[in-house]
Each structure stands twice: as C-alpha cells, then as structure tokens.
Design a protein around this motif. Structure first.
Motif, mmCIF file in Angstrom:
data_model
loop_
_atom_site.group_PDB
_atom_site.id
_atom_site.type_symbol
_atom_site.label_atom_id
_atom_site.label_comp_id
_atom_site.label_asym_id
_atom_site.label_seq_id
_atom_site.Cartn_x
_atom_site.Cartn_y
_atom_site.Cartn_z
ATOM 1 N N ASP A 170 0.229 -0.251 0.709
ATOM 2 C CA ASP A 170 0.084 -0.186 -0.194
ATOM 3 C C ASP A 170 1.092 1.170 0.069
ATOM 4 N N VAL A 171 2.059 0.939 1.012
ATOM 5 C CA VAL A 171 2.833 2.361 0.509
ATOM 6 C C VAL A 171 3.584 2.401 -0.235
ATOM 7 N N HIS A 172 4.734 1.663 -0.969
ATOM 8 C CA HIS A 172 4.752 1.150 -1.715
ATOM 9 C C HIS A 172 4.126 1.866 -3.432
ATOM 10 N N GLU A 173 2.583 1.362 -3.128
ATOM 11 C CA GLU A 173 1.819 1.706 -4.545
ATOM 12 C C GLU A 173 1.613 3.422 -4.519
ATOM 13 N N SER A 174 1.929 4.197 -3.387
ATOM 14 C CA SER A 174 1.402 5.331 -3.205
ATOM 15 C C SER A 174 2.834 6.234 -3.208
ATOM 16 N N ALA A 212 7.156 12.049 2.204
ATOM 17 C CA ALA A 212 5.964 12.072 3.311
ATOM 18 C C ALA A 212 4.548 11.620 2.499
ATOM 19 N N THR A 213 4.272 13.037 2.229
ATOM 20 C CA THR A 213 2.882 12.920 1.437
ATOM 21 C C THR A 213 2.407 11.753 1.207
ATOM 22 N N ALA A 214 2.917 11.150 0.114
ATOM 23 C CA ALA A 214 2.924 10.050 -1.000
ATOM 24 C C ALA A 214 2.938 8.763 0.212
ATOM 25 N N ILE A 215 4.143 8.352 1.700
ATOM 26 C CA ILE A 215 4.012 7.529 2.831
ATOM 27 C C ILE A 215 2.853 7.912 3.219
ATOM 28 N N TYR A 216 2.040 9.098 4.134
ATOM 29 C CA TYR A 216 0.728 9.283 3.981
ATOM 30 C C TYR A 216 -0.505 9.147 3.608
ATOM 31 N N TYR A 224 -4.217 1.929 3.489
ATOM 32 C CA TYR A 224 -3.736 1.028 4.403
ATOM 33 C C TYR A 224 -4.885 0.444 5.383
ATOM 34 N N PHE A 225 -5.532 1.860 5.901
ATOM 35 C CA PHE A 225 -6.313 1.855 7.207
ATOM 36 C C PHE A 225 -7.622 1.556 6.839
ATOM 37 N N GLY A 272 10.249 -1.323 -6.986
ATOM 38 C CA GLY A 272 9.671 -2.487 -5.579
ATOM 39 C C GLY A 272 9.396 -2.645 -4.746
ATOM 40 N N VAL A 273 8.924 -3.790 -4.729
ATOM 41 C CA VAL A 273 8.771 -4.245 -2.977
ATOM 42 C C VAL A 273 9.573 -5.934 -2.916
ATOM 43 N N ARG A 274 10.151 -5.331 -2.225
ATOM 44 C CA ARG A 274 11.173 -6.807 -1.650
ATOM 45 C C ARG A 274 10.919 -7.132 -0.423
#
Length: 584
Positions: A513-517, A571-575, A581-582, A528-530
């Motif tokens: 979820d965080v990586h797609e953002s 930071a905005t993307a992680i947010y 996710y939630f 990618g995600v690893r």
C-alpha cells in the motif's frame, strides 16, 4: 674439609659486619594508576571483599594510587596504610595526559572522510577505512587533527577509537546528561558499572521513569536511590524533558535474594540481629548507607540488611504483566540458535537454544513473551518478536489490529534511520543520510498528527538510537504501523530509484500500500517491493516496513533528495499509503 670451614668462617664474618636488614629484599609495587572516589564515604578494607574489616574511610573525589588489582577490587595506598576498595565505587583515571599530542587511534568505520578543517563544510582531502591507524595531534570540540601516512586533516572523534600506550583502546569518557527515560524492557538489570560483567545493583521494569545523569557508548548512568547505576541504552525511550532526580526514600523497594538474611540494628555486620527475612520477600527501602538498606518489617520494626543480598527496584510504577492463555496457538522458531529462557526476561538464563523451523505449543503469554512447552514437559519462555505465531487452524497470526477507519487514532512509529555518530551513507556532495531521514520523518509526523494519528518518533534529533531500542519502541507502544525511513547508496553512481522492504507475511499489505503511493507520486524509478533482512523489520512483531527513498550515491538523486520539495513529496506519499492501508 678445611676449605669448607674457611668459607663458613668468611660468611659468618660478613653477617656480623653487615646488618641483617641490609640483606632484606625491598619490594616495590608497580604503578597501576590512580582512582578517584565516587561515593560520599567509602570503606577501605583490609582485604578484597566485603567481609574484611574496615581499615579506614575515604571520601568523594579523593585520589589514591593503585598498588594492586584483584578481580573487582583495587588495593590503594592511604595515610592509614594500604587497603582495598571495590572497583564499582571508584573511577580509575587514565595515565594518558589531557594533551592529545602523540596519541594513536584506529578508524572505526569505512569511508571516513578526512577534511581540511574541523567542519563538514571543509573540503575532503582523503578517505580512510575501518582499521586504519592514525596519529592524533590535537582536538577541537568534537574533531581530531590526525596524520595518516603523508596526509593530515580533521575527522570527527566519534569515528576514531583512541589507543593508549599499552596498545589497548581507551574507553570513551562519560558524557554528562540531564534527561528522563522510560524503560521499555520487561525487567532491566541496573549494574554498578557500564559492563555486562559488572555486579547487579538492582532492576527497573517496563514503564519505570528513570533520571539519566550520564552516558558512555551503549550505556546510560541513572540515579538509583542514593547511588548511581548503569543500564543498557537499548531498552530506554528518551523524553525531551529534563530529568529530576527521584527521592531516595519511599521510591524503592528491595527484594531479598537469599534464603535467610539477618536484619541488623545498624548498617554494619557488627549490628545486633533483630530479625530475619527470606528470599522473594519485598520490603520498602527507607534509606541507604554504605551499601546497606534500612527496611521496615511487618511487625513495624525497622532494621538494616546488606545491600548485596537485595535487588533494589523502583516502587509503584511497574506495569503488571498481562497474562493470558494462548490455547491452540503454536510458535515457530525463525532463526537458528534462538534463546529459550527460564523466565520472561532477556537477562534470565538460557535453558536451551532452538533452531529455525522448530515448533512449540503456547501455554501462556506474559507481556511480549510466550511461555512454551518443551519436549520434556517443562515450560520456558521465548521472545514474541523472534517467532512466528500460528493459530489452531494453522494460519500465521499477525498483530490484532483494526485496519479500518483511516489514520485517526492509529499508533504509528516513525523511525528516521541512523543518527548521532551513525551518519548512515554519505552522498557524493557530502550529504549525511541521518539528517534527511530526520527531516523527512518530521514532515511525515506533522501530516499524521494533523490527521489524528498518535505518532511516536524513535528519535527527535540528531542522536544515536540502537536498532533493538527502535524495535522495542514499536512493541512498547503496540504500534499499528512502523515506518523506517532511509536513503540508499551503491558504488555504481548510475543506480537510482526507491525500494520498499518487508520481512514477515503480516507486513506485506502495508509494504504494497505504501509503495504503490510512493510509485505514483515520486519522480524517481520504481525498484519494487522486496523481502529484506533488516533488523528493524525482521525483529518487529508489528506491521513494519523499511523504505529506501533514493540513492545518495547518484548525484542527480542526491540533489533532489536534499530539497524540501522532494522530502515533503515523499512524506505525502507515505501518508497517503498509510491512509490506504488503514482504509481497506
């Protein structure tokens, strides 16, 4: 025969001419340095042990020469003769002079930049690697002037281990502190000096607040009653408020550690025995004197017990461990050599070592620990953050968190990577990873707080926080998400992009979820995600991910990542990723 008689006569004549004492061998003690007394009053004893009679008393800051060392005791020379003092109550002074000139050192990290002057703004003249020897000529603040081969320059003192004349590394001096901390371990031993081999003076427990008065690498000095003690800095969360020393009276209790201990009328083995106490009993400590504790008995009488048979701990603040039956659950060991312990505490004895893949039935849970049943029917304990837990239906259990309702009221731990003497990677233009992880983490924290999240930062400024301590904060706050922020580096300066890592199956959803953002908002390449074997996610029993937001070894990306625009964008993307996710 006549010759023998003649030789004997000569020897007798010499003995008559020269006094006997002139033939006596004079023994001289080797100079072993000096000690400074660390307590208000300290007994000097006739032998190296607390059972020996007191020769005299010495006082705080007095200095004496060491004439002999035996285990944990120093023999010192006083005006009343030579006697013994305990090494945990004195400070041994180095024989090195305050002048740095002529001192040697060893580089303790790879890629250490040597600069023209004592500042990160000065030009780099060369780069040293771990193990390189240097000559130290002077110091300026936290910088050392060094010579390496034909090159001279300045390096930060945190990255050089100084070497004394004997070739042994001189330990770093104690740094004065005035902080408060909260204990994050179940039970943490307080030691008399900053070493795992030092005697235990007592214990503190999860939730206890301690006053930190000093620090050396890996250890905090705390106020512990009338005395000082040392605890590992791995299990302490620092507070931003200044520390106020706790009152020595009524703030501590003492747990008896021997089967039968005499209670005496005075703080001395010479006191009359007025009662006895038994192992496991706990009493309020009213006062302390020369390592004796005054306690109050159940009949109302007060008396003194020897402090070396009492485990002192802070009273009234220990959180009761939560115990709940875990019927139907099993734990699977994740790593070879995992310690199985006798009690729910990292300081307790190891009863066996288990290997990856071994499975045990859960009989109970105490805090972060699982009580498990061994093959012989006995029970022992394993830390919950280093095992995989499976329910009766065979599925791997994840933290029982509500992944709905958005960010509001969620507990999110933000972990800005590195800090203090650990600068992280260094960019091609000298950018320190630790500084931009902190800036990005703070921007993320502000956004999350505005949305109603409960945010915990593993560090709030440029300070070193150990990896286990970062994980402990995630467990202590029972976090809903743990986000570790980093920037990458590689020898190939053309490599660029951002990567997201997770380690456990219950961390995978958060990672994606965080990586797609991030991928939809950052201008950099999507790597990618690893699955990653990083301590802060591997040892974390919460939903935890580690982000590499770009490569400081790439000049173009370094220029981007040092800008406020990029940090705020990340930071905005992680947010938004957390919000997704939630909201699932």
């Amino acid at each position: 025969m006549k010759a023998i008689k003649r030789i004997t006569a000569v020897i007798l004549a010499l003995l008559l001419i020269f006094p006997f004492q002139s033939l006596t061998v004079s023994y001289v003690h080797a100079d072993e340095g000096k000690v400074s007394i660390s307590t208000a009053t300290l007994n000097v004893r006739t032998g190296p042990g607390l059972s020996y009679p007191v020769l005299t008393q010495v006082h705080r800051n007095q200095k004496f020469s060491i004439v002999e060392t035996k285990k944990e005791w120093y023999k010192i020379s006083t005006g009343s003769g030579e006697g013994w003092v305990a090494n945990w109550l004195v400070t041994r002074e180095s024989r090195e002079s305050a002048d740095e000139s002529g001192q040697q050192g060893t580089v303790s990290t790879n890629g250490l930049r040597v600069r023209k002057g004592p500042s990160t703004s000065e030009a780099v003249v060369t780069v040293l690697n771990k193990g390189d020897k240097v000559a130290i000529s002077e110091s300026s603040g936290s910088w050392l002037s060094i010579q390496s081969g034909n090159v001279s320059g300045w390096v930060h003192t945190d990255y050089v281990s100084r070497i004394g004349e004997t070739g042994t590394t001189v330990s770093s001096p104690k740094k004065q502190e005035a902080k408060q901390g909260v204990i994050t371990a179940g039970t943490l031993n307080v030691r008399k000096s900053p070493s795992l081999s030092s005697p235990i003076a007592g214990a503190v427990h999860r939730g206890n607040t301690v006053s930190i008065t000093g620090s050396v690498t890996g250890w905090y000095e705390i106020q512990f009653g009338n005395a000082k003690g040392w605890i590992s800095d791995n299990y302490v969360e620092l507070s931003s408020t200044s520390a106020a020393a706790p009152s020595p009276s009524s703030n501590f209790t003492g747990k008896i550690t021997v089967n039968s201990l005499n209670v005496r009328s005075e703080a001395s083995l010479n006191g009359n025995v007025i009662g006895k106490v038994t192992k496991g009993e706990t009493y309020p400590i009213l006062s302390e004197q020369n390592n004796w504790f005054q306690i109050k008995l159940s009949n109302g009488k007060t008396g003194w017990v020897a402090g070396w048979f009492v485990q002192k701990t802070i009273a009234g603040e220990q959180k009761s461990p939560t115990s709940s039956s875990q019927s139907g659950e099993k734990v699977t060991i994740l790593h070879n050599g995992t310690n199985i312990r006798s009690s729910a505490d990292v300081q307790s004895g190891v009863v066996k070592r288990a290997n990856s893949g071994e499975t045990y039935s859960v009989t109970d849970k105490i805090g972060d620990w699982y009580e498990i049943q061994l093959g012989d029917g006995s029970t022992a304990y394993v830390a919950g953050w280093i095992v995989s837990v499976r329910t009766s239906n065979g599925s791997e259990s994840s933290p029982s968190k509500k992944k709905s309702g958005g960010i509001s009221d969620k507990v999110i731990v933000i972990d800005p990577g590195h800090g203090g003497h650990d600068s992280g990677t260094i960019g091609t233009r000298g950018t320190l990873e630790k500084l931009i992880t902190m800036k990005t983490g703070q921007l993320l924290a502000d956004k999350l707080k505005s949305a109603g999240a409960k945010v915990v930062l593993t560090r709030k400024n440029d300070e070193y926080v150990s990896l286990p301590s970062r994980v402990s904060l995630s467990h202590y706050y029972d976090s809903d998400a743990f986000i570790s922020i980093h920037f990458d580096s590689i020898y190939d300066s053309s490599v660029a992009g951002h990567t997201t890592f997770y380690n456990k199956s219950y961390q995978e959803d958060l990672a994606y979820d965080v990586h797609e953002s991030l991928a939809s908002r950052l201008p950099s390449r999507d790597r990618g995600v690893r699955v990653g074997d990083y301590h802060v996610i591997r040892e974390n029993k919460q939903a935890a991910i580690l982000l590499e937001l770009g490569f400081l070894s790439n000049p173009a990306e370094e220029a981007n990542m040092t800008s406020h625009y990029y940090q705020d964008l990340a930071a905005t993307a992680i947010y938004h990723g957390l919000n997704d996710y939630f909201s699932n």
